[in-house]
Each structure stands twice: as structure tokens, then as C-alpha cells.
Scaffold this active site. Structure first.
Site, PDB file in Angstrom:
ATOM      1  N   TYR A   1      41.370  21.178  44.453  1.00 48.92           N
ATOM      2  CA  TYR A   1      40.276  21.760  45.237  1.00 48.92           C
ATOM      3  C   TYR A   1      39.324  22.625  44.428  1.00 48.92           C
ATOM      4  O   TYR A   1      38.393  23.204  45.004  1.00 48.92           O
ATOM      5  CB  TYR A   1      40.814  22.544  46.437  1.00 48.92           C
ATOM      6  CG  TYR A   1      41.847  23.606  46.133  1.00 48.92           C
ATOM      7  CD1 TYR A   1      41.489  24.821  45.574  1.00 48.92           C
ATOM      8  CD2 TYR A   1      43.187  23.384  46.437  1.00 48.92           C
ATOM      9  CE1 TYR A   1      42.432  25.794  45.312  1.00 48.92           C
ATOM     10  CE2 TYR A   1      44.140  24.354  46.176  1.00 48.92           C
ATOM     11  CZ  TYR A   1      43.755  25.560  45.619  1.00 48.92           C
ATOM     12  OH  TYR A   1      44.706  26.521  45.349  1.00 48.92           O
ATOM     13  N   LYS A   2      39.511  22.711  43.129  1.00 43.60           N
ATOM     14  CA  LYS A   2      38.577  23.477  42.304  1.00 43.60           C
ATOM     15  C   LYS A   2      37.543  22.516  41.712  1.00 43.60           C
ATOM     16  O   LYS A   2      36.662  22.037  42.398  1.00 43.60           O
ATOM     17  CB  LYS A   2      39.344  24.255  41.237  1.00 43.60           C
ATOM     18  CG  LYS A   2      40.364  25.244  41.797  1.00 43.60           C
ATOM     19  CD  LYS A   2      41.013  26.047  40.706  1.00 43.60           C
ATOM     20  CE  LYS A   2      42.223  26.824  41.194  1.00 43.60           C
ATOM     21  NZ  LYS A   2      41.927  27.796  42.253  1.00 43.60           N
TER      22      LYS A   2
ATOM     23  N   PHE B   1      48.725  32.881  36.323  1.00 47.46           N
ATOM     24  CA  PHE B   1      48.427  32.982  37.749  1.00 47.46           C
ATOM     25  C   PHE B   1      49.696  33.427  38.480  1.00 47.46           C
ATOM     26  O   PHE B   1      50.777  32.881  38.248  1.00 47.46           O
ATOM     27  CB  PHE B   1      47.927  31.651  38.302  1.00 47.46           C
ATOM     28  CG  PHE B   1      47.350  31.779  39.678  1.00 47.46           C
ATOM     29  CD1 PHE B   1      46.106  32.351  39.874  1.00 47.46           C
ATOM     30  CD2 PHE B   1      48.064  31.367  40.782  1.00 47.46           C
ATOM     31  CE1 PHE B   1      45.573  32.497  41.151  1.00 47.46           C
ATOM     32  CE2 PHE B   1      47.547  31.512  42.066  1.00 47.46           C
ATOM     33  CZ  PHE B   1      46.299  32.078  42.246  1.00 47.46           C
TER      34      PHE B   1
ATOM     35  N   ARG C   1      34.103  36.822  38.323  1.00 51.85           N
ATOM     36  CA  ARG C   1      34.248  35.478  37.751  1.00 51.85           C
ATOM     37  C   ARG C   1      33.073  34.598  38.195  1.00 51.85           C
ATOM     38  O   ARG C   1      32.672  34.621  39.357  1.00 51.85           O
ATOM     39  CB  ARG C   1      35.548  34.821  38.206  1.00 51.85           C
ATOM     40  CG  ARG C   1      36.814  35.525  37.790  1.00 51.85           C
ATOM     41  CD  ARG C   1      38.034  34.640  38.002  1.00 51.85           C
ATOM     42  NE  ARG C   1      38.055  34.049  39.347  1.00 51.85           N
ATOM     43  CZ  ARG C   1      38.949  33.135  39.742  1.00 51.85           C
ATOM     44  NH1 ARG C   1      39.855  32.684  38.900  1.00 51.85           N
ATOM     45  NH2 ARG C   1      38.917  32.663  40.985  1.00 51.85           N
TER      46      ARG C   1
ATOM     47  N   ASP D   1      50.042  24.211  33.681  1.00 51.40           N
ATOM     48  CA  ASP D   1      49.299  24.316  34.934  1.00 51.40           C
ATOM     49  C   ASP D   1      47.826  24.043  34.603  1.00 51.40           C
ATOM     50  O   ASP D   1      47.200  24.784  33.855  1.00 51.40           O
ATOM     51  CB  ASP D   1      49.478  25.715  35.520  1.00 51.40           C
ATOM     52  CG  ASP D   1      48.796  25.893  36.873  1.00 51.40           C
ATOM     53  OD1 ASP D   1      47.847  25.133  37.172  1.00 51.40           O
ATOM     54  OD2 ASP D   1      49.180  26.812  37.616  1.00 51.40           O
TER      55      ASP D   1
END
Length: 416
Positions: A226-227, A129, A375, A201
């Protein structure tokens, strides 16, 4: 090819199905973007109202003590810990993933400067990322000590890249673009065998795939809430430090919240013991409080059931994609093997952005990442097998009708 009736039957037998009712899901939408932003837990609105109207509105500054605000980062860290294979007192919920990565990287490099000062390579992955790579670059620029960032890619696999010049290995457990997953224990063991420390991560892993930081003997880990943990947009992230490293460094972002006695108002910084030293400044209590609502739902689920359902949904998505959309230029970039796959499916299409916008217009929400990647997040807590069938059916319609060629779908927003 599975039928929709077979998917309906699988949903009726799903042990996780009751948890769906704990979320606010807009009518008429299929939400396959929980890998980017999770949905709203029903409890979150009441919890935020309680914090705002009662704890802040009535308790005012007293609530740092009476409502437990001061201890919230550590208390939430203890609640999150079982989801990532950590123990009590090893996690705090605070700041952002980027800032926490900076802290972990600083700690790891300090340890290596003392143990093996000749090591000057920070190893990551070209497809990591971007913020992770940016933070590494920022750290190197700050230190000005001859550090080098080395990137794993097709031309330089991990086995070749990881040598005795590497100080720190920093990887994502699940790749944000492809959904590919590393064997954390095996990679960490390889890093340790070469004398490197491992930072993981977990942003696209925690809450969707089993994570065992202690079992893998990892050194540091960071991630967002928050995912798959459904804590809300921009919710505070978290950091985990192996107990053997917890007291090994002075926090480079040495804010007062990480002080041993912050209300002594001392001039000199004295780091708190253990994980609390990874705190920095005053905490965002309203957003922090809502983290707990998502965590409570995740903790109510059996992670083995979550993983089993995630893999079954992924297999279903791939089967339907290949059987119903075979005539279209779609390329699966997510690994088929269960051991190498996270909880989102990614496919490439030459006009991926436009296809995704056309899907969203028809009520199927995924997201787009460069280059050409659509995605689809498979979130077992609130998605069912029928949702997957319907999503692929809609994708087929968009492709068959070439609806994506509508000029409006080529207009790009700031966020894709």
C-alpha cells in the site's frame, strides 16, 4: 539553486510523466506521502466494482473457481516478483507485513535450530520499524528457549553486533524514519559469512528502489503493497522465500489455505509445496484484487528510470531546502549519498508535528514521525520536479510566517 522554470522543463522531458495520468490525484494537493499510503490508481474503482457487483454479486461462491479467486495470491505474487528480483512461484500476496515477518522468522529459526542450535540471538536495528521489533519479541516470548534480541545502534554497529551467536538478521532495506538504505547484497553476504540467515523488510523499498533478492542471495523477504505499490489502505502484504528454503519448515500459522489439499478437509495438516505453504486463512478478495491495479502501473515503468528520477527529486529537495530554508532549525537526517538513500527525505524540526500540520493545511501532504521528524515521500510515478519545488516553497512560507504556531496545529490525531 534550481528555478521553477527549470523544474517545469525537467517535467516536460520526464519519461515517467505519462504514468501520472493513471492516478486519481485530488486537485489542489501536493501529495508527498506515498511512502506511507500510495494514491488511488484510476483502474482500482472499476476493478473493485467488478469484484463486488459481478464476481461476488453474480458469480457468488462459484467465483472461487470461475473468477480465479483461489489462485489470486500466487498469481499476484508472480506479477509482483520482478519488482523485487524474484522468480515465478517464489512470492505470495497475503496477510500483513507483521504476520508474514512472523512466518519468515519462524522458518528461519527452525532452520537454524536444526543446523546450529547454539545460536540464540535475533539481530535487528533499534531504529527498525516498531512492528518488526514487536514481532521478534512476540516470537521469543512464544518459544521460551532463551532467545535474545540484539539491536544495532550508534553504540553497537553491524560489524560488532553480527557474530557467531546470531541465528537471524532481520532488517528493513530502507529505514522508515530516516530513508537510509542498506546495501542488501553486502549485508546479506556478511550475515551468511557469520552463519546467520537474513530477512529483509521491503515496505519502504519495493516499487521505489531497485531490489534484487535473488542477486543478493537473501533468505526471506516481506513487505506491504500500500505504499509505493499503490494497492490501497491496509492492502494485503507479501512474502518471498528463497527457493532453497521453500520446503524447509511447517508453517506455524498452519491455516487451511496453506494445506496441500484444503478441500480434502483432512484432520491432519499437510503443508502445500513451495511458497503456497506460507498462506494461512481465507483471502480478502476485494482488497486483494485491487493490488493488481497498482502493480500494473509499476510494471509499466522502467525501474532504472524510477530510481534515477527518485534520486534527482531527492537532490532537488535537499538543494532547495538548504538554499531557501537555511535560516530555520531544520536538520537533514536522510543520507545524501545515492547508494545509501531510499525514496523519502526526512528532516527534523523542534516543532516538527506542528510544522507538518501547517503544511497539510496549505495542501502539501507529508507525515510526521517521532521524534521531531517530517517525512516527504518522493514517488516518481505521480510526482514531478515542479511538485518538489512548490512543496519546498510552501514549507518556506510556513516557516517564515511561523504559521505553525497556530494552536490548532498542535492538536494531535490518532494517526500522525
Amino acid at each position: 539553486m534550481p528555478t521553477r522554470d527549470e523544474c517545469l522543463q525537467a517535467d516536460r522531458q520526464d519519461p515517467l510523466a505519462p504514468l501520472k495520468h493513471q492516478f486519481e490525484l485530488p486537485a489542489g494537493l501536493l501529495y508527498l506521502d506515498g511512502n506511507s499510503l500510495g494514491v488511488l490508481p484510476k483502474a482500482a474503482a472499476a476493478r473493485s466494482a467488478q469484484v463486488v457487483t459481478q464476481e461476488w454479486g453474480q458469480g457468488l461462491i462459484r467465483s472461487w473457481n470461475t473468477a480465479g479467486w483461489f489462485d489470486l495470491p500466487a498469481r499476484l505474487g508472480d506479477k509482483l516478483a520482478p519488482l523485487i528480483g524474484a522468480g515465478p512461484g517464489q512470492v505470495v500476496v497475503t496477510d500483513t507485513t507483521s504476520l508474514n515477518l512472523f512466518k519468515a522468522l519462524a522458518a528461519a529459526l527452525r532452520i537454524q535450530q536444526q543446523a546450529a542450535p547454539q545460536r540464540r540471538v535475533i539481530l535487528s536495528e533499534r531504529d527498525n520499524f516498531p512492528t518488526d521489533l514487536y514481532m521478534i519479541q512476540g516470537m521469543m516470548d512464544l518459544l521460551q528457549q532463551g532467545y535474545e534480541m540484539r539491536l544495532i545502534d550508534d553504540g553497537l554497529p553491524l560489524e560488532q553486533a553480527l557474530d557467531d551467536s546470531v541465528a537471524v538478521l532481520a532488517l528493513s532495506h530502507v529505514n522508515y524514519r530516516t530513508g537510509a538504505m542498506y546495501d542488501m547484497a553486502a549485508v546479506t553476504a556478511r550475515a551468511h559469512a557469520q552463519g546467520a540467515l537474513a530477512i529483509w523488510d521491503l515496505a519502504h523499498a519495493a516499487g521505489a528502489v531497485p531490489v534484487d533478492l535473488a542477486g543478493a542471495e537473501a533468505d526471506f523477504a516481506v513487505g506491504c503493497t500500500y505504499k509505493y505499490l499503490n494497492a490501497g489502505p491496509g492492502a494485503p502484504a507479501y512474502i518471498w522465500v528463497a527457493p532453497r528454503h521453500a520446503d524447509d519448515f511447517r508453517q506455524p500459522l498452519s491455516g487451511w489455505w496453506g494445506h496441500q489439499r484444503p478441500f480434502d478437509m483432512a484432520v491432519a495438516y499437510e503443508p502445500a509445496g513451495g511458497i503456497r505453504r506460507y498462506l494461512c486463512g481465507t483471502q480478502p478478495i476485494v482488497s486483494l484484487a485491487m493490488v493488481e491495479c497498482g502493480l500494473d502501473i509499476s510494471l509499466a515503468a522502467n525501474m532504472n528510470d524510477v530510481r534515477k528520477k527518485s534520486l534527482r527529486m531527492g537532490d532537488l529537495f535537499i538543494d532547495l531546502l538548504e538554499s531557501r530554508c537555511a535560516s530555520h532549525p531544520l536538520t537533514l537526517i536522510t543520507p545524501r549519498e545515492h547508494a545509501r538513500r531510499g525514496s523519502h527525505i526526512s528532516i527534523r524540526h523542534p516543532h516538527g508535528y506542528e510544522v507538518m500540520q501547517a503544511l497539510i493545511a496549505r495542501g502539501v501532504i507529508g507525515d510526521y514521525r517521532e521524534p521531531e521528524v517530517l517525512r516527504f515521500g518522493l514517488t516518481p510515478l505521480y510526482l514531478g520536479y515542479t511538485d518538489i519545488w512548490d512543496a519546498v516553497d510552501t514549507l518556506k512560507t510556513v516557516l517564515d510566517t511561523e504559521d505553525w504556531k497556530n494552536p490548532e496545529f498542535a492538536q494531535r490525531g490518532a494517526v500522525t
